[in-house]
Design a protein around this motif. Structure first.
Motif, mmCIF file in Angstrom:
data_model
loop_
_atom_site.group_PDB
_atom_site.id
_atom_site.type_symbol
_atom_site.label_atom_id
_atom_site.label_comp_id
_atom_site.label_asym_id
_atom_site.label_seq_id
_atom_site.Cartn_x
_atom_site.Cartn_y
_atom_site.Cartn_z
ATOM 1 N N MET A 273 25.422 40.806 43.168
ATOM 2 C CA MET A 273 26.427 41.859 43.246
ATOM 3 C C MET A 273 25.967 42.873 44.283
ATOM 4 O O MET A 273 24.813 43.291 44.290
ATOM 5 C CB MET A 273 26.545 42.511 41.875
ATOM 6 C CG MET A 273 27.766 43.366 41.687
ATOM 7 S SD MET A 273 27.783 44.031 39.993
ATOM 8 C CE MET A 273 29.296 43.358 39.365
ATOM 9 N N ASP B 293 38.355 37.000 42.037
ATOM 10 C CA ASP B 293 39.168 37.990 41.353
ATOM 11 C C ASP B 293 39.216 39.218 42.255
ATOM 12 O O ASP B 293 38.242 39.523 42.944
ATOM 13 C CB ASP B 293 38.522 38.345 39.995
ATOM 14 C CG ASP B 293 39.490 39.028 39.037
ATOM 15 O OD1 ASP B 293 40.696 39.081 39.326
ATOM 16 O OD2 ASP B 293 39.036 39.513 37.979
ATOM 17 N N ASP C 141 35.954 36.633 36.456
ATOM 18 C CA ASP C 141 36.747 37.830 36.179
ATOM 19 C C ASP C 141 35.878 39.057 36.353
ATOM 20 O O ASP C 141 34.687 39.037 36.056
ATOM 21 C CB ASP C 141 37.288 37.793 34.743
ATOM 22 C CG ASP C 141 38.388 36.763 34.585
ATOM 23 O OD1 ASP C 141 39.513 37.043 35.009
ATOM 24 O OD2 ASP C 141 38.106 35.672 34.072
ATOM 25 N N MET C 142 36.499 40.136 36.818
ATOM 26 C CA MET C 142 35.789 41.390 37.014
ATOM 27 C C MET C 142 36.511 42.469 36.214
ATOM 28 O O MET C 142 37.736 42.578 36.271
ATOM 29 C CB MET C 142 35.789 41.724 38.495
ATOM 30 C CG MET C 142 34.816 42.783 38.906
ATOM 31 S SD MET C 142 34.909 43.029 40.696
ATOM 32 C CE MET C 142 33.262 42.624 41.216
ATOM 33 N N ILE D 62 26.480 36.757 34.325
ATOM 34 C CA ILE D 62 27.063 38.092 34.138
ATOM 35 C C ILE D 62 26.390 39.066 35.084
ATOM 36 O O ILE D 62 25.167 39.192 35.073
ATOM 37 C CB ILE D 62 26.826 38.585 32.695
ATOM 38 C CG1 ILE D 62 27.374 37.576 31.691
ATOM 39 C CG2 ILE D 62 27.449 39.975 32.483
ATOM 40 C CD1 ILE D 62 27.070 37.943 30.247
ATOM 41 N N SER D 63 27.179 39.764 35.903
ATOM 42 C CA SER D 63 26.617 40.818 36.747
ATOM 43 C C SER D 63 27.185 42.163 36.327
ATOM 44 O O SER D 63 28.369 42.272 36.007
ATOM 45 C CB SER D 63 26.945 40.554 38.218
ATOM 46 O OG SER D 63 26.263 39.401 38.656
ATOM 47 N N LEU D 64 26.311 43.171 36.340
ATOM 48 C CA LEU D 64 26.708 44.518 35.932
ATOM 49 C C LEU D 64 26.409 45.499 37.063
ATOM 50 O O LEU D 64 25.292 45.506 37.592
ATOM 51 C CB LEU D 64 25.900 44.956 34.701
ATOM 52 C CG LEU D 64 25.911 44.044 33.471
ATOM 53 C CD1 LEU D 64 24.974 44.612 32.400
ATOM 54 C CD2 LEU D 64 27.317 43.889 32.914
ATOM 55 N N ILE E 17 31.787 45.048 35.249
ATOM 56 C CA ILE E 17 31.249 43.821 34.657
ATOM 57 C C ILE E 17 31.900 42.643 35.370
ATOM 58 O O ILE E 17 33.123 42.549 35.424
ATOM 59 C CB ILE E 17 31.588 43.743 33.152
ATOM 60 C CG1 ILE E 17 31.093 44.993 32.431
ATOM 61 C CG2 ILE E 17 31.005 42.480 32.535
ATOM 62 C CD1 ILE E 17 31.594 45.105 30.991
ATOM 63 N N SER E 18 31.082 41.759 35.933
ATOM 64 C CA SER E 18 31.622 40.576 36.598
ATOM 65 C C SER E 18 31.078 39.338 35.891
ATOM 66 O O SER E 18 29.872 39.182 35.741
ATOM 67 C CB SER E 18 31.206 40.586 38.073
ATOM 68 O OG SER E 18 31.742 39.481 38.748
#
Lengths: 334, 334
Positions: free
Chosen positions: A51, A127, B50-51, B92-94, B137-138
């Motif tokens: 990210m 997305d 999804d983001m 999961i990326s934050l 959140i991705s």
């Protein structure tokens, strides 16, 4: 053009038009609930995600949009390279400030498609959402590697040799040039080298494939600096890594710029990161064979040290050893 | 605790400790450059992303952190369900505002692990970065589906029947309750239903598997409202979809709350979205067989209309047809 003139679906169509369609591995690409991908039965799927946040990972004054698109995929493709795999598919999510222009996103996707074409990678989904904060790019890359043959961080053994592909410190030098290089009389070709190192890093997929062919005991990509990456291998393999300062390969343009700036280029190599070269360890019995593979492929490959029993990372310089700290870029570091 | 007391790697360790280790499909999980995954040779890989942005997709006053973790994976697992697959792996990326407390993230990961346990899904990687903007959140989920058997949006043919699993409008009703429901005297069980619909939607993996067993010609998950999803199927299949208003299943709690609020619950079903039920079309010759499969599994399954030659989506109500707009939630819509 403003994004709210296009709407979400218009934007997706517009960005998707910048991308390639995929090969036979893309059974269903962009446009359904999910993408469907075909991998060969002797392959395992490799996946990694990164990210990037404007103001944290990139700034508009240090990277153009096209290079940003290129670089955003490069950082994840590099992780696939460090596993010895091929990068096959990508999904990209964007959190977009509402006043961002569509043309900037189109430029970004031209850069995305440039690196995808180079590496045989296809964007199969994503997305787009709006945000009240900075621009965020989230990339997940899927790749493949022969079953049981992924290069891990945990296989280094005492007696192994430490290698580095290409050169280190170029990205940090490039960033320094962008931020502090006004008025410094570096040759235009050398400036161009440094900007390329920083803005368009080259993921070492070919090097990973050459290493995956045999003899490699551990590998990492250099995202957080040589020192930090070696610490990860040291920790996960339970060994001590000893590197020779004089052996760490630095590019001539990096040396030239460092001299003009009165800086030590080795610091950029050790702690700068974002070079996206591969670093790791090989079986010494395979040294000549691996070197021959790299020489034949025209990929730079240097032995920079050796593995010993113990822990931590030691830098030998002028006959004196010093313990290297694990520092590198650390989000939330105090 | 403040995140900068932990640092990036401390935070990753702390969050990873909340997660399961994986089964034999996870060859390498969290902790190397990339995860390595094993899929069966008769399976294709399905992937979706999804983001979610705080203030855009969720608000602290309408969802608790644990439910947010649950829901963040639910939206992507639902896309895998709509392809007829199983959700196997997630990354999961934050993007984290620096003043966010570690405890909130740990709660989030408890919710993530709850849904992962329910669906046999494993978190195999991710990224944590800081941001000066809202929390982002991705999520990317990888799943598997039998080769050539993914459920697409493009296969509906005139004569097919339109189905919906479960009920529609519950999530929109739940959100309305959270935002405007103060003082409304709804029974506590009914309130609880609505909150669950909104905060803990149940991805219909089982329904997707039952549909994938045969007779399904197209499928979508209801993320943007029944109307918008039907338009996607209409467009990609090149057919006209006619739905009967009275057949669209609404939950009793949704009807009860709508009556108290003086609202038409059908509007929530058609345009609210985020129900994460499956909608699509089946071959009429397979109707009884499919209904029997669903009845045996105890999954609600309703025929709500039929496919005709033509284009667009028509709603029949009291014997009168009206063209439904494609509207639903549209980022960047004007």
């Amino acid at each position: 053009m403003r994004i709210d003139e296009l709407g979400e679906f218009g934007l997706i169509d517009r960005l998707a038009a910048r991308l390639g369609q995929g090969d036979e591995s893309v059974v269903v690409g962009i446009g359904d609930d999910a993408a469907v991908l075909q991998y060969a039965s002797n392959m395992q799927v490799v996946t990694t995600t990164d990210m990037l946040v404007e103001g944290v990972h990139f700034r508009r004054d240090t990277i153009d949009d096209r290079s940003l698109g290129y670089r955003s995929l490069a950082v994840s493709i590099s992780d696939i390279a460090a596993m010895g795999g091929r990068a096959k598919h990508a999904v990209i999510s964007l959190a977009i400030p509402v006043d961002l222009e569509v043309e900037r996103l189109e430029e970004l996707y031209i850069g995305v498609q440039e690196i995808c074409t180079e590496y045989g990678t296809y964007v199969v989904g994503g997305d787009v959402v709006k945000t009240t904060g900075p621009f965020v790019i989230s990339v997940t890359v899927l790749g493949e590697v022969e079953c049981g043959r992924a290069l891990l961080r945990s296989g280094a053994r005492p007696g192994d040799l430490i290698f580095l592909t290409g050169t280190a410190g170029g990205s940090a030098a490039g960033l320094d040039l962008l931020l502090h290089g006004q008025g410094i009389e570096l040759a235009i070709e050398q400036k161009s080298d440094l900007l390329r190192f920083h803005q368009r890093p080259a993921p070492q997929i070919l090097a990973g494939r050459l290493l995956q062919a045999g003899g490699c005991t551990s590998a990492n990509d250099v995202s957080d600096g040589v020192s930090s990456e070696l610490h990860e291998i040291s920790k996960q393999s339970g060994v001590k890594l000893v590197v020779e300062a004089e052996q760490i390969p630095l590019h001539d343009s990096v040396r030239a710029y460092a001299a003009l700036r009165g800086r030590d280029p080795l610091e950029w190599a050790l702690f700068g990161g974002e070079d996206y070269q591969l670093i790791g360890t090989i079986d010494p019995a395979m040294q000549e064979q691996i070197k021959a593979r790299f020489a034949e492929a025209g990929v730079e490959f240097t032995i920079i040290g050796q593995v010993e029993a113990g822990a931590g990372v030691t830098l030998m310089q002028d006959g004196v050893g010093r313990e290297l700290p694990a520092k590198g870029f650390n989000h939330f570091g105090s």
